[in-house]
Design a protein around this motif. Structure first.
Motif: not given
Lengths: 229, 361
Positions: B184-202
């Motif tokens: 588990w990490t923050t959304l910002a770090t997750w974006r960097e780690a996975t190179r995704q721009r948008q969150p997956t779900a709500l």
């Protein structure tokens, strides 16, 4: 005033389907058996003896006529009521002993107690006494059918039929599987229990030498019942 | 008086024919062992595949789709944009809507690397913390198993996907996603780690929903239904449940076949009992009580064996089984077996007591 006969058949007719026609098994049969009376019905195979027994046992419904068992007309009774009537008032001594293979001699009688809704524990003493009264030794009472001789099995068969205190005792060829001497003993026993237990006993047999033990001998020929042997 | 539970003849039959009944009981026990073991395996695999999503503090999960595509219940295809997030947050009846990201990636420590399901979101979505603290930006919280397998503890530096220099902030209770441990990490770090721009779900709490374009571009399902969005979950779960179902049906058929043969063998005894005054109801109850005795004994033995086997197997395979959950397949075994027996022993009603008087007339 005399007591009504525990078993009464009046003008009973019974036919079976036989191909395109009907075969007459009982043709206007009337019979009254008093308490404590042993009636023997003799006749050749196929004469209708066993049909008479089946109708008296409420296992078959006649086409017409009346069958009264222990004062109750069986004509309007459904399957459940007829089963209750057999349970409470009719004892059947089968031709083959027809004992349940998994039960000991005592348990054969206790099974009757159980399906009558009685206490198996309390019934045990009466079962033991009854088996003793038909001449089954203490050793044999806790044996299963395959551990008993033919004569012993027939004694258990008779004790089981008597266990519920029936007013009607129906006996089907009781000596057919026994030798002369054992057959004679079983007949003496049946005559004795009929007197002692005051049952209205009907015995069907084709073994004429054994008829001496009966109070009355009737002959069945082609579905008709006649007096004398 | 005749309505009491029979069992007088039934129990004596079992004692008399103990070999045949022992064989039948053993078959029931073996099938029960297999069913209970599979049930535990299904639970264990489900835990590994879905416990992270199943443990989200949410009533519903909202899936989205890229522009022009229809939203699907799929964590690997879903993406939620800012407009959808805003619409859900503003919708009447919605108490909270938290965006979160999910992606499969790799976590590498100094001594080992493990595949992980990386979750990015607020601290409120985190499973219970066992040590350390919730992750901030540039930090990750790992489950107990990951910490043990990779030899990690709070303060260690790891690489999470494409993001290096991530600090382990704490250790959480174990959760799994698609058969990989969740981190588990923050959304910002997750974006960097996975190179995704948008969150997956709500992760949504409350029962309202937005209207207009946001309603068309998103799909909200209950949390349990959201598990179907995990890749392979439906096929895996369905397959295991199908096998269990087949085993239960096979068991019912085997028990039914046994009691069919047994009833045919007992016809002369049944005829005698009917002739001496037993009703069909009494005899059917007697036979069903007999079947129940065999089923209960076999199921209890098989259930105990399944528990023991599962306890031993849990060291090498995922196995999760409690007494309450084991009761479900065991009760199904008994009920379906009883149904099979009922079909078999109904033949008792057709036995003619007249046959007890002999076949010669």
């Amino acid at each position: 005033m005399t007591d009504p006969a525990p078993l009464l058949l009046e003008s009973v007719e019974l036919t079976y389907p036989d191909g395109g026609r009907r075969l007459t098994a009982l043709d206007g049969v009337s019979l009254a058996v008093a308490a404590g009376e042993l009636v023997a019905v003799a006749g050749p195979s196929g004469s209708g003896k066993s049909s008479l027994l089946a109708v008296a046992a409420t296992l078959l419904r006649p086409d017409s006529g009346r069958v009264v068992v222990a004062g109750r007309d069986t004509a309007g009774l459904g399957g459940r009521d007829r089963a209750r009537l057999r349970r409470e008032h009719v004892g059947i001594v089968f031709q083959q002993a027809n004992l349940l293979a998994s039960l000991t001699a005592v348990e054969q009688l206790l099974a009757v107690e159980h399906l009558r809704g009685g206490s198996v524990r309390e019934g045990r003493r009466r079962a033991e006494e009854l088996l003793e009264s038909v001449g089954l030794g203490a050793d044999q009472r806790h044996r299963r059918p395959h551990q008993l001789s033919g004569g012993e099995r027939q004694r258990v068969n008779i004790a089981r039929a008597l266990y519920g205190g029936p007013s009607v005792l129906l006996v089907d060829e009781p000596t057919s599987a026994l030798d002369r001497e054992r057959g004679e003993r079983v007949m003496r026993l049946l005559a004795s229990v009929t007197r002692r237990h005051r049952t209205a006993t009907v015995l069907v047999t084709h073994d004429r030498p054994l008829l001496d033990h009966a109070d009355r001998v009737l002959t069945m020929t082609d579905g008709r019942l006649g007096e004398g042997s | 008086m005749e309505e009491r539970i029979p069992l007088f003849v039934a129990l004596r039959d079992i004692r008399f024919a103990r070999g045949r009944f022992a064989l039948m009981g053993t078959v029931v026990a073996l099938i029960t062992t297999l069913v209970v073991f599979l049930h535990g395996l299904t639970g264990g695999l489900a835990g590994e595949a879905s416990s992270a999503v199943a443990g989200l503090p949410a009533d519903r999960v909202v899936f989205g789709a890229p522009a022009g595509a229809a939203p699907e219940v799929s964590f690997s295809r879903s993406t939620v944009d800012d407009a959808a997030l805003a619409a859900w947050r503003a919708a009447p009846g919605v108490r909270s809507a938290e965006p979160f990201g999910v992606a499969m990636t790799r976590l590498a420590g100094a001594s080992a690397a493990v595949p992980v399901g990386a979750f990015g979101g607020t601290a409120g979505l985190l499973p219970p913390l066992l040590s350390g603290r919730a992750p901030g930006d540039g930090e990750v919280a790992v489950g107990e198993r990951v910490a043990r397998d990779a030899g990690l503890r709070a303060g260690d530096r790891v690489t999470l996907g494409a993001r290096s220099g991530v600090t382990v902030s704490g250790v959480t209770a174990d959760r799994g996603h698609a058969h990989a441990p969740a981190v588990w990490t923050t959304l910002a770090t997750w974006r960097e780690a996975t190179r995704q721009r948008q969150p997956t779900a709500l992760a949504v709490r409350g029962d309202g929903r937005p209207s207009g374009e946001a309603a068309r571009a998103t799909k909200a399902v209950g949390r349990d239904a959201a598990l179907d969005g995990i890749d392979g979950y439906v096929a895996e779960h369905g397959t295991l449940q199908l096998i269990q179902g087949f085993l239960l049906v096979v068991s019912a058929l085997v028990v039914g076949a046994f009691f069919t043969v047994w009833t045919v063998q007992r016809r002369p005894d049944v005829a005698v009992l009917k002739a001496v005054g037993a009703s069909s109801g009494y005899l059917v109850r007697d036979a069903l009580a007999q079947a129940l005795a065999v089923l209960v004994a076999g199921t209890a033995a098989g259930g105990a064996a399944g528990f023991c086997g599962g306890w031993l197997a849990a060291r090498s395979v995922p196995f999760e089984l409690g007494a309450a959950t084991a009761a479900v397949p065991m009760a199904a075994m008994v009920l379906l077996g009883l149904a099979g027996s009922a079909l078999a022993v109904r033949r008792i009603t057709s036995v003619d007591p007249l046959t007890a008087l002999g076949a010669s007339r």
